[in-house]
Structures are given as C-alpha cells and as structure tokens.
Design an enzyme around this catalytic site. Structure first.
Site, PDB file in Angstrom:
ATOM      1  N   ASP A  18      72.719  52.443  20.337  1.00 55.45           N
ATOM      2  CA  ASP A  18      71.940  51.427  19.912  1.00 55.45           C
ATOM      3  C   ASP A  18      70.500  51.593  20.568  1.00 55.45           C
ATOM      4  OD1 ASP A  18      73.494  49.604  18.310  1.00 55.45           O
ATOM      5  OD2 ASP A  18      74.778  49.495  20.201  1.00 55.45           O
ATOM      6  N   ASP A  70      79.383  46.596  12.048  1.00 54.92           N
ATOM      7  CA  ASP A  70      78.915  46.519  13.563  1.00 54.92           C
ATOM      8  C   ASP A  70      78.710  45.168  13.704  1.00 54.92           C
ATOM      9  OD1 ASP A  70      77.788  47.158  15.882  1.00 54.92           O
ATOM     10  OD2 ASP A  70      76.119  48.096  15.050  1.00 54.92           O
TER      11      ASP A  70
HETATM   12  C1  DX5 Z   1      74.297  44.754  17.759  1.00 51.86           C
HETATM   13  C2  DX5 Z   1      74.602  46.168  17.987  1.00 51.86           C
HETATM   14  C3  DX5 Z   1      76.039  46.592  18.246  1.00 51.86           C
HETATM   15  C4  DX5 Z   1      76.305  45.997  19.312  1.00 51.86           C
HETATM   16  C5  DX5 Z   1      78.037  45.776  19.045  1.00 51.86           C
HETATM   17  O1  DX5 Z   1      72.948  44.575  17.505  1.00 51.86           O
HETATM   18  O2  DX5 Z   1      74.033  47.004  16.804  1.00 51.86           O
HETATM   19  O3  DX5 Z   1      76.370  47.953  17.748  1.00 51.86           O
HETATM   20  O4  DX5 Z   1      76.444  46.649  20.701  1.00 51.86           O
HETATM   21  O5  DX5 Z   1      78.830  45.074  19.903  1.00 51.86           O
HETATM   22  P1  DX5 Z   1      79.942  44.242  19.681  1.00 51.86           P
HETATM   23  O6  DX5 Z   1      80.892  44.834  19.266  1.00 51.86           O
HETATM   24  O7  DX5 Z   1      80.118  43.394  21.100  1.00 51.86           O
HETATM   25  O8  DX5 Z   1      79.209  42.877  18.921  1.00 51.86           O
HETATM   26 ZN    ZN Z   2      74.943  48.994  16.365  1.00 44.57          ZN
END
Ligand code: DX5
Ligand code: ZN
Length: 228
Positions: free
Chosen positions: A39, A181
């Site tokens: 990310d 996601d």
């Molecule tokens: C959020 C990110 C995600 C995040 C997912 O903006 O794009 O990829 O790290 O984490 P969880 O599964 O905890 O929502």
């Molecule tokens: Zn993400």
C-alpha cells in the site's frame, strides 16, 4: 467446497509488524498466501503517508510471492516508472486519482505489468465497465482508503455482483480478477467470494492479533466452509 487455486489471498503488509518485516514476508507463502499487497499512500489522495519504492526495494529480497502495488496517490503516473523496476506483478491505481485512465493503463501495460483499477466505496462500479477489456483487475475498496483495521462496508457486495455479472456477459470470468480490500475478515470473506470476488486482500485480520499462520488458515476455512 471452493478450491483455493481459484482465488488469491493477498497479505497487506501495511498492517504487518515492521520490526519483523523480513520474517513476516518470508513466511507468507508457506502459510498459504499467494500475493503480497503493498500500500502506497502520499498524504494527499489519502491523509496517511505509508511507504514507497525504497522500502519495497529493501524488502523485495525476502519476498517470494507476486506483488500488487496499490497506489493511493494523486498523479499515479509519476510513480509507475520506479515501481516497474522492482519486478512487481500488478500495479493498481485509483479511478478517482486521475482523469486520464487510458494513458495510465497504457503506461503500466508497456512495462509488462498487470493493471488494476481501484474504486472507493462512493464510486459507482459502472465507471470501470469501459476499461474492463484493457485491465486485469478491479479492486473494490470496502472501506475508505487510508488505514488498516477499518470496518467492512456491506454495501460493496452489490458492486461485486454487478462487476461479476458484467464480466460474465463479456466472457471474462476465468481470467479477470475482482479484488476486495478493506475490513476483510472471517465473517465477510465468504460473502465476498459468493458475490464474485476472487482476490481477497487482508491486513489486520492476518497481522494484528494472534498468530499469522492460524489467521491465514482461518480465513481459508471461512471461505471454504459449507453453508450451514
Ligand atoms: C486500506 C488499504 C488496505 C489495508 C487493508 O486503505 O488499502 O490494503 O491495509 O487492511 P485491513 O484488512 O485491516 O482493512
Ligand atoms: Zn490496499
């Protein structure tokens, strides 16, 4: 029972323990993940600032899985060149971050990298239909992008169904990736699968509590459990 080779479980290392990042990424393949989700946040498209090519380059030696770079940045075209040199398999940019989707798609493709377009919870999935023949993945955000650990928004299930239906009409069902996601956990992953998703990105459910291996197994069990 759903066969696990039909879908991808992608670990969002934004939620991992960065003091032990090397150990964390090395083990993910053995534990059953088949992708690493990286990310990138610029403090403009989203509030937070996360990590960029320098970090990816340094942990890449310990990564034994395909990498999807999720660009949560304005002007995504500026970051593609650098990431393309790091042997990543997919680059996903946000629909909302540009008005020139076509050029960005072409730029990523010119590097022989798979193209993903992510859409925020308030963006209609129909906006993506016209690009579907040109891209490899749609990433449906189930939270507002910016942080790990947020609550899954159930309304996205309809979007997954819509894009899946459109893919079926276009005969793209076997190759096209529909990713989810944000907030993916044991209680919603199967709903996403049944709605049509085949790429499941998870951060906090994998890394935050308990043991990473058990958490991954538990996500698989939730997906593969027969309906009661
Ligand atoms: C959020 C990110 C995600 C995040 C997912 O903006 O794009 O990829 O790290 O984490 P969880 O599964 O905890 O929502
Ligand atoms: Zn993400």
């Amino acid at each position: 029972m759903v066969k696990s080779n039909k879908y991808t479980l992608s670990a969002s290392i934004l939620a991992a323990d960065f003091l032990n990042i090397s150990k964390n990424v090395k083990n993910l393949k053995e534990f059953g993940c088949n992708e690493i989700h990286f990310d990138v946040m610029d403090g403009r498209f989203v509030e937070e600032i996360s990590m960029g090519p320098i970090i990816l380059k340094s942990i890449k030696k310990d990564i034994n899985l395909p990498v999807d770079v999720h660009l949560m940045v304005d002007n995504p075209e500026k970051n593609i060149e650098q990431f393309s040199k790091l042997n990543v398999q997919t680059i996903t940019f946000h629909y909302e971050a540009t008005s020139d989707h076509k050029s960005i798609i072409e730029l990523i493709k010119s590097k022989d990298i798979k193209v993903g377009i992510a859409i925020n919870p308030l963006t209609d999935v129909e906006n993506i239909f016209k690009y579907i023949d040109q891209i490899d993945r749609v990433l449906i955000m189930c939270v507002n992008p910016g942080y790990s650990g947020q609550k899954f928004n159930k309304k996205v299930l309809d979007k997954i169904k819509k894009i899946k239906k459109y893919c079926n009409q276009k005969n793209l069902n076997n190759t096209f990736e529909i990713g989810v996601d944000g907030g993916i956990n044991n209680s919603n992953i199967k709903d996403c699968l049944e709605a049509g998703a085949n790429v499941f990105i998870s951060g906090s459910s994998i890394f935050w509590n308990g043991d990473v291996k058990s958490n991954i197994m538990s996500l698989y069990s939730s997906m593969e459990s027969d309906n009661e």
